[in-house]
Design a protein around this motif. Structure first.
Motif, PDB file in Angstrom:
ATOM      1  N   UNK A 285       0.823  -1.191   0.000  1.00 56.35           N
ATOM      2  CA  UNK A 285       0.000   0.000   0.000  1.00 56.35           C
ATOM      3  C   UNK A 285       0.861   1.246   0.000  1.00 56.35           C
ATOM      4  N   UNK A 286       0.216   2.384   0.170  1.00 57.78           N
ATOM      5  CA  UNK A 286       0.872   3.685   0.095  1.00 57.78           C
ATOM      6  C   UNK A 286       0.758   4.386   1.447  1.00 57.78           C
ATOM      7  N   UNK A 287       1.884   4.881   1.950  1.00 58.35           N
ATOM      8  CA  UNK A 287       1.890   5.628   3.207  1.00 58.35           C
ATOM      9  C   UNK A 287       1.667   7.106   2.917  1.00 58.35           C
ATOM     10  N   UNK A 288       0.654   7.669   3.549  1.00 55.09           N
ATOM     11  CA  UNK A 288       0.370   9.103   3.443  1.00 55.09           C
ATOM     12  C   UNK A 288       0.488   9.658   4.853  1.00 55.09           C
ATOM     13  N   UNK A 289       1.692  10.069   5.221  1.00 55.28           N
ATOM     14  CA  UNK A 289       1.927  10.475   6.592  1.00 55.28           C
ATOM     15  C   UNK A 289       1.652   9.310   7.528  1.00 55.28           C
ATOM     16  N   UNK A 290       0.761   9.532   8.486  1.00 57.46           N
ATOM     17  CA  UNK A 290       0.428   8.497   9.447  1.00 57.46           C
ATOM     18  C   UNK A 290      -0.731   7.610   9.048  1.00 57.46           C
ATOM     19  N   UNK A 291      -1.129   7.652   7.781  1.00 59.27           N
ATOM     20  CA  UNK A 291      -2.201   6.799   7.270  1.00 59.27           C
ATOM     21  C   UNK A 291      -1.621   5.834   6.240  1.00 59.27           C
ATOM     22  N   UNK A 292      -1.954   4.560   6.373  1.00 57.38           N
ATOM     23  CA  UNK A 292      -1.512   3.574   5.392  1.00 57.38           C
ATOM     24  C   UNK A 292      -2.711   3.176   4.539  1.00 57.38           C
ATOM     25  N   UNK A 293      -2.613   3.433   3.243  1.00 61.39           N
ATOM     26  CA  UNK A 293      -3.690   3.101   2.309  1.00 61.39           C
ATOM     27  C   UNK A 293      -3.401   1.718   1.724  1.00 61.39           C
ATOM     28  N   UNK A 294      -4.060   0.711   2.259  1.00 57.99           N
ATOM     29  CA  UNK A 294      -3.834  -0.655   1.807  1.00 57.99           C
ATOM     30  C   UNK A 294      -4.411  -0.867   0.419  1.00 57.99           C
ATOM     31  N   UNK A 295      -3.598  -1.379  -0.486  1.00 54.67           N
ATOM     32  CA  UNK A 295      -4.040  -1.591  -1.860  1.00 54.67           C
ATOM     33  C   UNK A 295      -4.509  -3.025  -2.115  1.00 54.67           C
ATOM     34  N   UNK A 296      -3.717  -3.983  -1.695  1.00 56.62           N
ATOM     35  CA  UNK A 296      -4.110  -5.375  -1.947  1.00 56.62           C
ATOM     36  C   UNK A 296      -3.301  -6.283  -1.034  1.00 56.62           C
ATOM     37  N   UNK A 297      -3.799  -7.496  -0.841  1.00 52.54           N
ATOM     38  CA  UNK A 297      -3.074  -8.497  -0.074  1.00 52.54           C
ATOM     39  C   UNK A 297      -3.280  -9.862  -0.719  1.00 52.54           C
ATOM     40  N   UNK A 298      -2.436 -10.801  -0.353  1.00 49.66           N
ATOM     41  CA  UNK A 298      -2.592 -12.154  -0.883  1.00 49.66           C
ATOM     42  C   UNK A 298      -2.198 -13.156   0.194  1.00 49.66           C
ATOM     43  N   UNK A 299      -2.682 -14.363   0.033  1.00 48.44           N
ATOM     44  CA  UNK A 299      -2.374 -15.424   0.984  1.00 48.44           C
ATOM     45  C   UNK A 299      -2.365 -16.755   0.242  1.00 48.44           C
ATOM     46  N   UNK A 300      -1.255 -17.452   0.323  1.00 49.95           N
ATOM     47  CA  UNK A 300      -1.143 -18.771  -0.287  1.00 49.95           C
ATOM     48  C   UNK A 300      -1.380 -19.882   0.729  1.00 49.95           C
ATOM     49  N   UNK A 301      -1.320 -19.541   2.003  1.00 50.08           N
ATOM     50  CA  UNK A 301      -1.635 -20.478   3.078  1.00 50.08           C
ATOM     51  C   UNK A 301      -2.540 -19.752   4.066  1.00 50.08           C
ATOM     52  N   UNK A 302      -3.276 -20.505   4.826  1.00 52.64           N
ATOM     53  CA  UNK A 302      -4.256 -19.938   5.744  1.00 52.64           C
ATOM     54  C   UNK A 302      -3.610 -18.948   6.720  1.00 52.64           C
ATOM     55  N   UNK A 303      -4.263 -17.797   6.860  1.00 48.36           N
ATOM     56  CA  UNK A 303      -3.920 -16.758   7.843  1.00 48.36           C
ATOM     57  C   UNK A 303      -2.720 -15.897   7.483  1.00 48.36           C
ATOM     58  N   UNK A 304      -2.039 -16.158   6.372  1.00 45.23           N
ATOM     59  CA  UNK A 304      -0.826 -15.403   6.056  1.00 45.23           C
ATOM     60  C   UNK A 304      -1.110 -13.918   5.846  1.00 45.23           C
TER      61      UNK A 304
END
Length: 212
Positions: free
Chosen positions: A145-164
């Motif tokens: 994601x992108x850090x805008x000062x003290x805010x993190x703008x999450x763009x995407x995530x992925x997981x190939x195993x449970x809970x990663x």
């Protein structure tokens, strides 16, 4: 009304976005335009067969660190030392994995080749970050994601195993670097972890209060 952007680095007032959040079309993915967009609560979201679309939803799905809810089963995962967490060691691999992982209800990916190149550039400039989750030498999850000062703008995530991917998100929030995680799109599992909707006005106030 949907605005058409030109070569000037300006955006219309986000309050003028359509009910679905669509604000503008066109422009480019230069670092300057992307950083201006995030600073004003705007982000790009489009597919290969459309022009660049810019969104600024009237409500934002966010997670405050103080409201993070970690289930007892997830605490056991975190305490098991099953995963190793790193930051910014392989940003390009994380964004590639996010684009390749199949997602329920989605045909293809919005993370186009141009998007990958643009965010890798932001990473090289120090504005975009990745959290990587490993099992041994295998990259099994992560987010960027992108850090805008003290805010993190999450763009995407992925997981190939449970809970990663959950481990990545929790590690980011518990790092103490950010006052808010902007999750952008609603999901049930993020809601179960404490994410909730806030108004665009409140979101912008938080952005402005945490600039540095």
């Amino acid at each position: 009304m949907i605005f058409r952007l030109d070569e000037r680095l300006i955006f219309p007032d986000p309050a003028l976005a359509e009910p679905d959040g669509l604000l503008a079309v066109g422009g480019d993915l230069s670092a300057g335009r992307l950083l201006l967009a995030y600073d004003e609560g705007i982000f790009p979201w489009y597919s290969d067969d459309s022009p660049i679309l810019w969104f600024s939803p009237h409500e934002r799905f966010v997670l405050f660190p103080t409201e993070l809810n970690i289930s007892s089963s997830m605490r056991r995962v975190l305490n098991s030392n099953r995963f190793k967490v790193t930051v910014d060691t392989c940003f390009a691999d994380v964004i590639e994995a996010c684009s390749a992982v199949p997602r329920k209800g989605q045909d293809g990916t919005w993370i186009t080749a141009d998007m990958k190149a643009a965010y890798i550039n932001l990473h090289q400039l120090g504005h975009a970050h990745s959290i990587e989750i490993w099992q041994g030498n295998d990259l099994v999850g992560g987010m960027y994601g992108v850090a805008v000062g003290g805010v993190f703008c999450g763009e995407s995530m992925f997981s190939k195993v449970s809970n990663a991917s959950k481990v990545a998100l929790i590690s980011l929030i518990q790092s103490g670097k950010y006052k808010l995680l902007d999750c952008q799109a609603h999901s049930d599992h993020l809601e179960s972890m404490g994410a909730r909707m806030i108004s665009h006005i409140e979101y912008i106030e938080i952005l402005r209060a945490n600039r540095y």
